[in-house]
Design a protein around this motif. Structure first.
Motif, short mmCIF file in Angstrom:
data_model
loop_
_atom_site.label_atom_id
_atom_site.label_comp_id
_atom_site.label_asym_id
_atom_site.label_seq_id
_atom_site.Cartn_x
_atom_site.Cartn_y
_atom_site.Cartn_z
N ALA A 128 -4.90 -12.37 14.53
CA ALA A 128 -4.77 -11.90 16.06
C ALA A 128 -3.19 -11.97 16.82
CB ALA A 128 -5.58 -12.87 16.70
N LEU A 129 -2.60 -12.94 16.21
CA LEU A 129 -1.14 -12.94 16.80
C LEU A 129 -0.52 -11.74 16.23
CD1 LEU A 129 0.96 -14.32 18.57
CD2 LEU A 129 1.59 -15.64 16.19
N VAL A 130 -0.52 -11.40 14.89
CA VAL A 130 0.27 -10.34 14.48
C VAL A 130 -0.30 -9.15 14.79
CG1 VAL A 130 0.48 -9.02 12.17
CG2 VAL A 130 0.53 -11.53 12.04
N GLY A 131 -1.57 -8.68 15.29
CA GLY A 131 -2.05 -7.74 16.17
C GLY A 131 -1.27 -7.43 17.30
N SER A 132 -1.16 -8.76 18.12
CA SER A 132 -0.65 -8.60 19.44
C SER A 132 0.75 -8.27 19.55
CB SER A 132 -0.93 -10.06 20.01
OG SER A 132 -0.05 -10.96 19.69
N TRP A 133 1.47 -8.40 18.64
CA TRP A 133 3.01 -8.08 18.48
C TRP A 133 3.10 -6.45 18.18
CZ3 TRP A 133 7.86 -10.45 19.32
CH2 TRP A 133 7.59 -11.70 19.77
N LEU A 140 -0.73 -1.07 9.89
CA LEU A 140 0.31 -1.52 8.63
C LEU A 140 0.60 -2.70 8.77
CD1 LEU A 140 2.35 -0.45 6.29
CD2 LEU A 140 3.78 0.44 8.16
N ALA A 141 1.01 -3.34 10.00
CA ALA A 141 1.38 -4.75 10.23
C ALA A 141 0.27 -5.84 9.63
CB ALA A 141 1.76 -4.92 11.74
N ILE A 142 -1.03 -5.53 9.99
CA ILE A 142 -2.15 -6.36 9.63
C ILE A 142 -2.16 -6.27 8.00
CG2 ILE A 142 -4.64 -6.82 9.65
CD1 ILE A 142 -4.26 -6.25 12.69
N LEU A 275 -3.60 3.71 5.90
CA LEU A 275 -4.52 4.49 5.99
C LEU A 275 -5.34 4.61 7.33
CD1 LEU A 275 -5.95 7.02 4.26
CD2 LEU A 275 -7.65 5.16 3.23
N ALA A 276 -5.61 3.26 7.73
CA ALA A 276 -6.56 2.94 8.83
C ALA A 276 -5.53 3.45 9.97
CB ALA A 276 -6.74 1.45 8.95
N ASP A 277 -4.20 3.45 10.05
CA ASP A 277 -3.48 4.15 11.08
C ASP A 277 -3.68 5.54 11.27
OD1 ASP A 277 -2.53 1.64 12.10
OD2 ASP A 277 -0.69 1.76 10.73
N MET A 278 -3.93 6.27 9.91
CA MET A 278 -3.90 7.80 9.89
C MET A 278 -5.28 8.06 10.15
SD MET A 278 -1.46 8.02 6.58
CE MET A 278 -1.91 9.97 6.20
N ILE A 279 -6.46 7.72 9.63
CA ILE A 279 -7.68 8.12 9.55
C ILE A 279 -8.96 7.37 10.31
CG2 ILE A 279 -7.30 9.22 7.29
CD1 ILE A 279 -9.25 7.35 6.12
N GLY A 280 -8.52 6.30 11.05
CA GLY A 280 -9.04 5.29 11.50
C GLY A 280 -9.51 4.19 10.81
N LEU A 327 -10.10 -6.15 9.18
CA LEU A 327 -9.12 -6.78 10.32
C LEU A 327 -9.04 -5.77 11.15
CD1 LEU A 327 -7.07 -9.05 8.08
CD2 LEU A 327 -9.01 -9.77 9.45
N VAL A 328 -8.42 -4.55 10.84
CA VAL A 328 -8.19 -3.42 11.60
C VAL A 328 -9.07 -3.00 12.61
CG1 VAL A 328 -6.96 -1.31 12.01
CG2 VAL A 328 -6.08 -3.00 10.28
#
Length: 404
Positions: A128-133, A140-142, A275-280, A327-328
């Motif tokens: 959760a901390l990684v995602g908050s940044w 990609l970060a997660i 891929l999640a950033d690109m297609i959901g 996670l994403v």
């Protein structure tokens, strides 16, 4: 248009990602499947059944499930570094005491404590901390952070196997405890919350544009889906090493294909995060889960150590993307103020799934003397996950499109 650009985000976010990756490698590599190297040694030393020994790992995973819920709620309210310091200390102490345990109940209790107070503090709150940044590119970060977990899940049992071979299981467990303490405690001090960046008047934060679906529908559906996917993936994580040892009549070398599988999973976690950033998120999760489920029964067709070396990285690449998708997706569907607790709640079912998958693997091996039903059940678990997340995706498709 009004949101902050990636270039304007604090550069310290990459320190967070790197520290998180290393912490997840050590903590989750030890708790999720690090015990796989100890299955045969503990079975031989104490005379316990395979299912009884596998249940030690299950106790730790149940601990992570329950601890993740509680400490996820705590992490929404107190500094992350305090939660991480608690986890680092409790994990190391529990492993140190487990090295001296002589009774089965002691192993259960200590690994439950390691999971509840150690893993519970070092997984959901850290993710959760990684995602908050990250307002942009969180997938990609997660994926990068969770790739550390994949590496640890390969390195820890691999290294533990050779430590056991050179010394004994008690010394190996002691060394793991010491290494956990001297690495996790300093890293915990790096885990801080991002600076508040409200932006100019009228700025719309990325979190507010995420699909706002009812938690009464989303959280139960995600939880059941995660239960299925993790029960399936737990089988090769916990039972691949003993499967190879039985099929190929090898010792510590059996950890090699598992390590290669999890090295490939590093690439999978990063790839499916992008891929999640690109297609959901849910589309990415569905692709990865289909990959994992389709190849699961392939393990039973292998008959040589060479074939395991060839097959495991192919399976591992798709398997690695499953947890990134989970996670994403949770990040995308949960409000920013409750991400740690939402992540902890959903992942509680993931750890319960790991516990179920690992235990049923040992149980069906004990009653049949083979691993067929172990891996067949893992395939069924994957199909359940596909059905649930596919239904959720279809039900939310219009809103998902609006968000992407």
């Amino acid at each position: 248009m009004n949101a902050l650009s990636p270039a304007s985000q604090p550069s310290y976010r990459w320190v967070i990602v790197t520290a998180a990756a290393v912490m997840l490698a050590i903590a989750m590599g030890t708790l999720v499947n690090g015990l796989s190297a100890f299955l045969v040694p503990l079975e031989a030393h104490f005379g316990w059944a395979r299912a009884e020994v596998a249940a030690i790992n299950s106790a730790g995973l149940i601990g992570i499930a329950l601890g993740g819920i509680v400490l996820g709620l705590v992490a929404d309210r107190v500094p992350a570094r305090l939660v991480c310091l608690l986890g680092a200390g409790c994990l190391s102490l529990s492993l140190l005491l487990a090295a001296q345990a002589q009774h089965l109940w002691q192993f259960y209790a200590l690994f439950f404590a390691a999971g509840a107070l150690g893993g519970g503090a070092l997984y959901a709150p850290v993710i959760a901390l990684v995602g908050s940044w990250f307002r942009h590119g969180a997938g990609l970060a997660i994926g990068l952070a969770s790739a550390g977990q994949a590496l640890g899940q390969g390195l820890v049992p691999y290294a533990a196997g050779y430590l056991i071979q050179m010394t004994d299981w008690q010394t190996a467990l002691t060394l793991l405890a010491v290494f956990s303490a001297i690495s996790l405690i300093p890293l915990s001090f790096l885990m801080i919350a991002p600076p508040k960046q409200d932006g100019p008047a009228g700025t719309i934060r990325e979190e507010e544009t995420a699909p706002q679906l009812s938690p009464r529908i989303v959280l139960p559906a995600l939880s059941l889906a995660v239960l299925g996917c993790c029960a399936g993936m737990a089988v090769p994580l916990m039972h691949l090493v003993p499967l190879i040892q039985g099929v190929c009549s090898v010792g510590a070398e059996a950890g090699g294909p598992l390590l290669l599988m999890l090295i490939a999973a590093i690439g999978g976690r990063i790839f499916f995060g992008k891929l999640a950033d690109m297609i959901g998120p849910m589309r990415s999760w569905l692709v990865a889960t289909g990959w994992q489920t389709l190849l699961m029964l392939g393990f039973l067709l292998l008959g040589s150590i060479q074939s395991f070396w060839l097959f495991t990285p192919i399976y591992g690449f798709g398997y690695g993307g499953v947890m990134t998708g989970v996670l994403v997706t949770v990040r995308a569907l949960a409000p920013a103020s409750h991400r740690a607790s939402a992540t902890g709640f959903v992942l509680a079912f993931g750890w319960l799934g790991h516990a179920l998958g690992g235990f049923q693997g040992g149980y069906f091996f004990d009653i049949t003397g083979a691993y067929f039903w172990t891996f067949a059940n893992a395939t069924l678990f994957g199909l359940v996950n596909l059905a649930i997340i596919g239904g959720l995706f279809l039900a939310t498709r219009p809103r998902t499109r609006a968000a992407t």
